[in-house]
Design a protein around this motif. Structure first.
Motif, PDB file in Angstrom:
ATOM      1  N   ASP A  92       0.966  -1.135  -0.111  1.00 24.10           N
ATOM      2  CA  ASP A  92      -0.010   0.190   0.192  1.00 24.10           C
ATOM      3  C   ASP A  92      -0.064   1.429   0.072  1.00 24.10           C
ATOM      4  N   ILE A  95       0.648   4.551   2.746  1.00 20.42           N
ATOM      5  CA  ILE A  95       0.335   4.369   4.226  1.00 20.42           C
ATOM      6  C   ILE A  95       2.293   4.921   4.392  1.00 20.42           C
ATOM      7  N   GLY A 297       0.647  -1.524   6.577  1.00 19.01           N
ATOM      8  CA  GLY A 297       0.372  -0.050   5.827  1.00 19.01           C
ATOM      9  C   GLY A 297       1.275  -0.611   7.116  1.00 19.01           C
ATOM     10  N   SER A 309       5.906   0.749   2.590  1.00 19.38           N
ATOM     11  CA  SER A 309       4.599   0.406   3.563  1.00 19.38           C
ATOM     12  C   SER A 309       4.452  -0.796   2.642  1.00 19.38           C
ATOM     13  N   ASN A 311       2.216  -4.672   3.752  1.00 16.69           N
ATOM     14  CA  ASN A 311       0.560  -5.591   4.049  1.00 16.69           C
ATOM     15  C   ASN A 311       1.430  -7.195   4.564  1.00 16.69           C
TER      16      ASN A 311
END
Length: 580
Positions: A92, A95, A297, A309, A311
């Motif tokens: 992402d 973030i 994030g 960033s 996940n």
């Protein structure tokens, strides 16, 4: 060029040409080789543990060989080697703040500890050693996959995981890892699979990496790959690391499914949470989950000196691992079971009250966990452990390799169980279920007394009732040589089964076997460390539990001697390097 056995057969997840076996303590090298010979298997010992990778001929059926070996009483287990995938989800890019640091109270914990003096092993795709936020904390590692020292990151996953756990903090640049003063030991256990566009590892490389970490002084190991608790080999390696004072953290997976794997205290399995303490949409769940940590994030280190960033439960796991490193730094004297218990008891309970399938014991709380570790004061343990032998039964007639099963319990925890035969320690097991493969040919025919002795971390011991069995081995013709033992000039043979030359840490189970052209039962064995007698006994096997952590760092010599009835003497040595 033929594909590596690690890379072949991704579709069915089986690593071709391999079976993984953990031998029971007490099994001799000769007996092990004899069991493998019909299958054409060659054993490769994994570090100082009892795990072996069995390389099979190209025409062998892994499933068929497994079926014949998995029920052998000389083995704790046998399983197929399998591929596993890294657990990084989609990035992402929007973030850009380390929200998780304050969410878990890491900044508060940093007032007490940032992980100094603790090494975290990152078992992954390698690490970019030149990254400015990783370079200051790196120590020597190993490429387990390639059996070399090339630690370059093949897909960026390991670099990102390392930054989440222990990226350098308070250095004015980039990001701060949870345990920013801890050391990072890079262990490459993965390869890049172009067809799958992902990093893959295998049970065997991961188990070897955990064992290497334990043997080389790491207190924490992180493995951000999926479904690892399904492997007996990985669970065994994690128990081995616990016996050395360490903990192993793994990711729950990103499939958003119940993984349907049983929980096991050997591994800390971490699911992912969001900034609002909800379960991350991708995070897998189930009874296997022990703990939760931020995984959506997460701002961390990237390739080419970058930051990103990202996940995935790949990042929840090293965040939790970093908290454990801070606890160990604050209280180096605490046992791994105590650190694990405090991690769970201080976690923020989310979801259903108590442990649940989504968050385990709760979301990790660094501030509370480090504070609890600092103030923890265990009462003096004066309660002795208990032990019993469930097999063989008393008065049973036995011969050859005898499966001996024991159980042990303690109010705090059992550190090890020793099997003694006629007063001589013949094998040591450091993890439940406690089981041994006793070579009964090493004692004279007739009644033999078996006793299991359990020890706790405080050094207290408790013995089982004596189990007397009748040894009834068939008479074996003596090897060519003199018939009269008074003119016997043939020396016995003696071999140190464990440890092998290399690094050791913590407590080391020394195992020695001996054979002779005459009665093995009359052989007198000794174990010496740096010339000092540490153990002795009569028969074909001898074991000793060496507290290597009490010795200075550096090389030490283990010598085993065997003397037969005629006075012929043989000896062998192994030089090991104690690491702190």
């Amino acid at each position: 060029m033929a594909a590596s056995p690690y890379e072949a057969g991704i579709g069915d997840q089986i690593v071709r040409g391999r079976v993984l076996i953990e031998v029971k303590p007490g099994l001799s090298a000769a007996a092990f080789d004899k069991l493998l010979k019909p299958h054409g298997g060659r054993a490769r010992k994994v570090g100082q543990s009892n795990l072996h990778v069995i390389e099979l001929p190209s025409n062998a059926s892994e499933a068929s060989v497994l079926k014949q070996l998995e029920r052998r009483p000389e083995f704790k287990y046998a399983e197929l080697d399998r591929h596993v995938k890294s657990t990084m989800a989609v990035n992402d890019p929007y973030i850009g703040s380390q929200w998780h640091v304050n969410k878990i109270g890491a900044a508060t914990a940093w007032d007490s500890s940032r992980g100094a003096g603790v090494t975290i092993a990152i078992l992954d795709s390698g690490i970019e050693s030149s990254h400015p936020d990783l370079k200051p904390n790196l120590v020597a590692g190993r490429n387990i996959y390639g059996n070399n020292t090339d630690m370059s990151d093949i897909c960026g996953h390991g670099t990102a995981v390392a930054g989440a756990a222990a990226g350098a903090s308070n250095n004015g640049i980039g990001v701060a890892g949870v345990a920013g003063a801890a050391k990072i030991m890079p262990l490459r256990i993965a390869y890049w699979n172009a067809a799958e566009n992902s990093c893959y590892a295998s049970y065997s490389t991961i188990a070897a990496g955990i064992t290497y970490a334990a043997d080389n002084g790491a207190r924490v190991a992180n493995v951000s790959y999926a479904r690892l608790a399904a492997s007996s080999a990985i669970l065994s390696a994690a128990r081995y690391m616990k016996s050395k004072g360490g903990l192993v953290f793994v990711s729950a997976g990103n499939a958003n499914v119940d993984e349907k794997i049983a929980a096991d205290p050997a591994l800390i399995v971490v699911s992912a949470t969001t900034s609002s303490d909800a379960r991350s949409s991708f995070s897998s769940y189930g009874a296997v989950v022990s703990l939760a940590a931020p995984g959506s994030g997460i701002w961390t280190t990237g390739l080419n000196g970058s930051y990103k960033s990202t996940n995935g439960t790949s990042f929840s796991s090293p965040i939790a691992a970093g908290v454990a490193a801070m606890m160990m730094s604050a209280r180096p004297d605490l046992a791994p079971d105590t650190i694990q218990s405090l991690l769970y008891s201080t976690a923020v309970d989310l979801g259903t009250a108590g442990r649940d399938v989504y968050f385990g014991h709760g979301r990790v709380n660094a501030a509370a966990a480090v504070a609890a570790a600092k103030t923890y004061g265990a009462s003096v343990d004066i309660t002795k452990p208990t032990a019993s032998i469930s097999a063989p039964l008393g008065s049973t007639s036995v011969s050859g390799a005898v499966a001996v099963n024991a159980s042990a319990a303690d109010n705090v925890g059992v550190a090890r169980v020793e099997l003694t035969v006629n007063g001589t320690v013949v094998a040591v097991d450091t993890a439940a279920p406690y089981s041994f493969s006793w070579d009964s040919t090493g004692v004279a025919n007739g009644m033999a007394n078996l006793v299991a002795v359990a020890y706790d971390a405080a050094g207290s011991s408790g013995s089982s009732s004596t189990v007397a069995v009748n040894v009834a081995n068939a008479a074996v013709a003596p090897a060519p040589g003199p018939v009269d033992s008074t003119v016997d000039t043939v020396k016995p043979t003696v071999k140190i089964i464990n440890p092998v030359a290399g690094n050791v840490s913590g407590t080391v189970a020394i195992s020695v076997t001996a054979t002779d052209n005459f009665a093995v039962a009359s052989i007198r064995q000794q174990i010496r460390i740096n010339g000092v007698l540490r153990a002795y006994g009569k028969g074909g096997t001898l074991a000793y539990n060496w507290q290597a952590s009490l010795f200075t760092a550096g090389p030490h010599t283990i010598k085993a001697t065997a003397m037969d009835k005629a006075g012929n003497l043989s000896e062998t040595t192994v030089i090991v390097n104690v690491v702190k």
